[in-house]
Design a protein around this motif. Sequence first.
Motif, mmCIF file in Angstrom:
data_model
loop_
_atom_site.group_PDB
_atom_site.id
_atom_site.type_symbol
_atom_site.label_atom_id
_atom_site.label_comp_id
_atom_site.label_asym_id
_atom_site.label_seq_id
_atom_site.Cartn_x
_atom_site.Cartn_y
_atom_site.Cartn_z
ATOM 1 N N GLY A 66 0.827 -1.210 0.000
ATOM 2 C CA GLY A 66 0.000 0.000 0.000
ATOM 3 C C GLY A 66 0.859 1.256 0.000
ATOM 4 O O GLY A 66 0.602 2.212 -0.732
ATOM 5 N N ALA A 67 1.920 1.256 0.822
ATOM 6 C CA ALA A 67 2.835 2.407 0.864
ATOM 7 C C ALA A 67 3.571 2.567 -0.461
ATOM 8 O O ALA A 67 3.724 3.690 -0.967
ATOM 9 N N LEU A 68 4.026 1.453 -1.044
ATOM 10 C CA LEU A 68 4.701 1.532 -2.348
ATOM 11 C C LEU A 68 3.773 2.100 -3.419
ATOM 12 O O LEU A 68 4.193 2.926 -4.236
ATOM 13 N N VAL A 69 2.529 1.664 -3.416
ATOM 14 C CA VAL A 69 1.550 2.187 -4.386
ATOM 15 C C VAL A 69 1.338 3.681 -4.169
ATOM 16 O O VAL A 69 1.302 4.459 -5.124
ATOM 17 N N LEU A 70 1.202 4.104 -2.926
ATOM 18 C CA LEU A 70 1.025 5.535 -2.649
ATOM 19 C C LEU A 70 2.200 6.360 -3.164
ATOM 20 O O LEU A 70 2.005 7.443 -3.726
ATOM 21 N N LEU A 71 3.409 5.847 -2.983
ATOM 22 C CA LEU A 71 4.597 6.552 -3.461
ATOM 23 C C LEU A 71 4.783 6.435 -4.974
ATOM 24 O O LEU A 71 5.499 7.232 -5.568
ATOM 25 N N GLY A 72 4.167 5.431 -5.551
ATOM 26 C CA GLY A 72 4.405 5.169 -6.971
ATOM 27 C C GLY A 72 5.779 4.573 -7.180
ATOM 28 O O GLY A 72 6.438 4.818 -8.185
ATOM 29 N N LEU A 73 6.226 3.766 -6.231
ATOM 30 C CA LEU A 73 7.530 3.123 -6.288
ATOM 31 C C LEU A 73 7.326 1.616 -6.458
ATOM 32 O O LEU A 73 6.664 0.994 -5.627
ATOM 33 N N LEU A 74 7.871 1.068 -7.539
ATOM 34 C CA LEU A 74 7.671 -0.354 -7.854
ATOM 35 C C LEU A 74 6.177 -0.684 -7.904
ATOM 36 O O LEU A 74 5.733 -1.716 -7.406
#
Length: 143
Positions: A66-74
Motif C-alpha cells: 500500500g505504501a509503495l503504491v502511494l509513493l508510486g515506487l515499484l
Amino acid sequence: MKYVLKTDKSSTTIIIRLMVGIVFLSEGVQKFMFAEQLGVGRFAKIGLPGPEFLGPFVGSCEMICGALVLLGLLTRFAAIPLLCIMLVAMATTKANILVGEGFWAMMHASRTDWAMLLGSLFLLIRGGGRWSIDRKINSRWKS
C-alpha cells in the motif's frame, strides 16, 4: 527491472493509486491494531490455515505494498501481492454469500473488493503514472 518501473504519462493514475494505496495501507495497519476482529482472529474464523502466521503476513504485505503504491515506487510489482490478497479474500469471504444468499447479495458485499481488485489490476497494467517515483527513475535511465 526496467519493465517494472515502466509507466505511462497519465496524471489521473494518481487517483487510482491514492484509492488502492490508502485502503490497503489502512487495512494492513488495522490487522495489527484489531488482530482479533480483522487479523489473526478473522483468519481463524474463516478457516484459513496458519492464521497466526497469515494474519501478520497479510497485514505486512498490505502495509508495505500500500505504501509503495502511494509513493508510486515499484507500482507494478506492488500490485501483484495486492491482487493475490483480493482474490483470496473474495474466494474465502464472498463464495459463501453467493451460495447462501445469491448473486446480488454477493455483489453488494464485495463492492469494495471489486474496486481494490480492479484498481490493483489497473496499476499492474499501467504503472504508477506521471506523478510517481517509478516515472522519475525510469526517465533517468532513458537519458
